[in-house]
Write a protein that holds these residues in place. Structure first.
Motif, PDB file in Angstrom:
ATOM      1  N   ASP A   1      -7.046   4.942  -2.692  1.00 47.13           N
ATOM      2  CA  ASP A   1      -7.700   5.661  -3.904  1.00 47.13           C
ATOM      3  C   ASP A   1      -8.443   6.973  -3.455  1.00 47.13           C
ATOM      4  O   ASP A   1      -8.290   8.140  -4.002  1.00 47.13           O
TER       5      ASP A   1
ATOM      6  N   ARG B   1       2.172   1.713  -3.503  1.00 49.01           N
ATOM      7  CA  ARG B   1       0.927   2.587  -4.564  1.00 49.01           C
ATOM      8  C   ARG B   1       0.671   3.796  -3.938  1.00 49.01           C
ATOM      9  O   ARG B   1       0.604   4.656  -4.821  1.00 49.01           O
TER      10      ARG B   1
ATOM     11  N   ASP C   1      -6.950  -0.535  -0.400  1.00 51.21           N
ATOM     12  CA  ASP C   1      -6.764   0.199  -1.659  1.00 51.21           C
ATOM     13  C   ASP C   1      -7.714   1.253  -1.545  1.00 51.21           C
ATOM     14  O   ASP C   1      -7.544   2.378  -2.378  1.00 51.21           O
TER      15      ASP C   1
ATOM     16  N   LEU D   1       0.938  -1.143  -0.066  1.00 49.24           N
ATOM     17  CA  LEU D   1      -0.126  -0.146   0.109  1.00 49.24           C
ATOM     18  C   LEU D   1       0.853   1.119  -0.058  1.00 49.24           C
ATOM     19  O   LEU D   1       0.626   2.164  -0.701  1.00 49.24           O
TER      20      LEU D   1
END
Ligand SMILES: Cc1ncc(COP(=O)(O)O)c(C=O)c1O
Length: 448
Positions: A432, A349, A428, A346
């Motif tokens: 986002d 990301r 996620d 994470l």
């Protein structure tokens, strides 16, 4: 874990009937600046928290935000984890502190020793600052020397020997080959000679400065992932040369992992491939309660042992108290290698997403950090020392403004640039939302 559904927040805390503002006005009457911790300062006044659950925090206006700062990195399981909360509730019902030892600190010490490859023993305290202070005091006792060296700009808490030079600025930082030891007016003038300030990643300059003080130098204090330097780890070659240099001159190497311990199951020095003599810990190991610790090889840690006539007298009314120790143990035991892997995924990301979002808006910046920690530094490549980070940040104030604007878009962020820490309740979907908010905030700030 289930979360409260996300609602886009507004800037209601700035409104006419702001509950945060009236709390701030009350706070100003009774605490200088209205707080007991400068990291809470926010312009024009802070958002006051009402509650936190998982990765969500609700403020006193009733607005919810995703918490991407987690009490400045200390809450790795998020807020009020049910398992930790239940265990703590059981402890509280049985007495919170005794003038007798309990089993609780033994269990947390055993867990930490099992994980960190280069430590044999631990002593607990109540803050990361104390963890650093105890490491420095232990190094003095073990070497019979008094000076310490530390890196320019690095924050290690409020022990004055470790805090010197953490707020160096161009007007007072001096020559880069001999950085000045800069002091607050509250610090003793003698620290100018007792603390040696080093530049990160320049082994030639560091070695020369260490040699100048080699007979008096007790320790070199370093951070394997310094937040003040944009969460950029020192070069591996630099750290290994520093390790060799400290050994050669008989000074100890102290790693401050109060913040960076959360990046890896075995800690940040393990990631860097270096074995310090002592490590200072704090934050996540207290499971949301005040904590600090010093740990190291038995050979050094024996300075605390009363059986040899202790060389460092270590008191502390709440050291190793069962509430903190149980919360810490219950937290750490849930942090398996798989959990760290997921946090790292994470984190990766988040870092690549920030880079993309800022690039799309024409902002030149590098996303930095490791594991669950992330930050952003202006420029097109990671700076290598404090002066470069400071100069880059001063020339590009928009990152600060974007972070600030993200408060209005449902995200709690660190005060310095886009600085944050993930927690295990995140997935996620939260990343986002973070990137969406960064996108909107960048557009807002650049269009203003
Ligand atoms: C690297 C580092 N060392 C030490 C400290 C001090 O810890 P505490 O605030 O628990 O005293 C901090 C706090 O942020 C830190 O980030």
């Amino acid at each position: 874990m289930k979360f409260t559904p996300y609602r886009r927040s507004t800037d209601r805390y700035l409104g006419e009937d702001s509950a945060s503002r009236s709390l701030y006005e009350r706070a100003l009457e009774v605490m200088p600046g209205g707080n007991s911790r400068h990291t809470l300062v926010m312009d024009p006044y802070p958002i006051y928290a009402a509650s936190g659950r998982g990765c969500m925090v609700t403020d006193v206006e009733g607005e919810e935000r995703i918490d991407f700062v987690n009490n400045y990195t200390s809450l790795i399981l998020g807020h009020s984890h049910p398992g930790v909360t239940e265990a703590v509730a059981r402890v509280i019902g049985n007495g919170t502190a005794f003038s007798l030892p309990t089993e609780a600190d033994i269990r947390l010490a055993e867990l930490l020793i099992d994980r960190i490859p280069y430590i044999d023993q631990v002593r607990f305290a109540n803050s990361g600052s104390e963890g650093v202070l105890l490491a420095v005091r232990a190094a003095r006792a073990a070497t019979g020397r008094s000076k310490i060296a530390k890196f320019e700009g690095c924050y290690h808490g409020i022990y004055d020997y470790a805090q010197a030079s953490d707020s160096s600025r161009p007007r007072n930082w001096g020559d880069s080959e001999r950085p000045a030891t800069t002091l607050e007016p509250s610090m003793a003038k003698s620290l100018e000679t007792e603390v040696i300030t080093l530049p990160l990643n320049d082994i030639a300059v560091c070695s020369a400065l260490i040699d100048e003080h080699r007979d008096d130098l007790a320790a070199v204090l370093f951070d394997p992932l310094p937040a003040a330097l944009g969460l950029i780890p020192p070069d591996v070659e630099f750290v290994s040369a520093l390790r060799a240099k400290t050994r050669e001159c008989g000074a100890l190497l102290i790693a401050d992992e109060v913040l960076s311990f959360r990046i890896d199951y075995r800690g940040a020095c393990h990631r860097l491939g270096v074995e310090p003599d002592l490590v200072s810990l704090g934050k996540i190991i207290g499971g949301g309660f005040p904590v600090g610790a010093v740990a190291g090889k038995a050979e050094v840690m024996k300075v605390f042992d009363h059986r040899g006539g202790e060389l460092v007298h270590h008191g502390g009314t709440y050291n190793g108290n069962p509430v903190t120790m149980v919360a810490g143990y219950e937290t750490m035991k849930r942090l398996t290698p798989e959990v760290f892997e997921e946090l790292e995924r994470l984190g990766d990301r988040t870092r690549s997403g920030i880079g993309e979002v800022l690039g799309r808006h024409g902002i030149e910046a590098v996303a930095t950090g490791r594991g669950s920690l992330f930050a952003t530094v202006p420029g097109n490549e990671p700076p290598r020392d404090f002066r470069a980070v400071f100069t880059a940040r001063s020339a590009a104030p928009q990152l600060q403004r974007i972070a600030r604007e993200m408060f209005n878009r449902g995200i709690l962020m660190g005060a310095r640039g886009l600085f944050g820490a993930l927690s295990t309740p995140m997935g996620d979907a939260e990343i986002d939302r973070f990137l969406e908010a960064a996108d909107g905030a960048a557009e807002h700030v650049l269009g203003a």
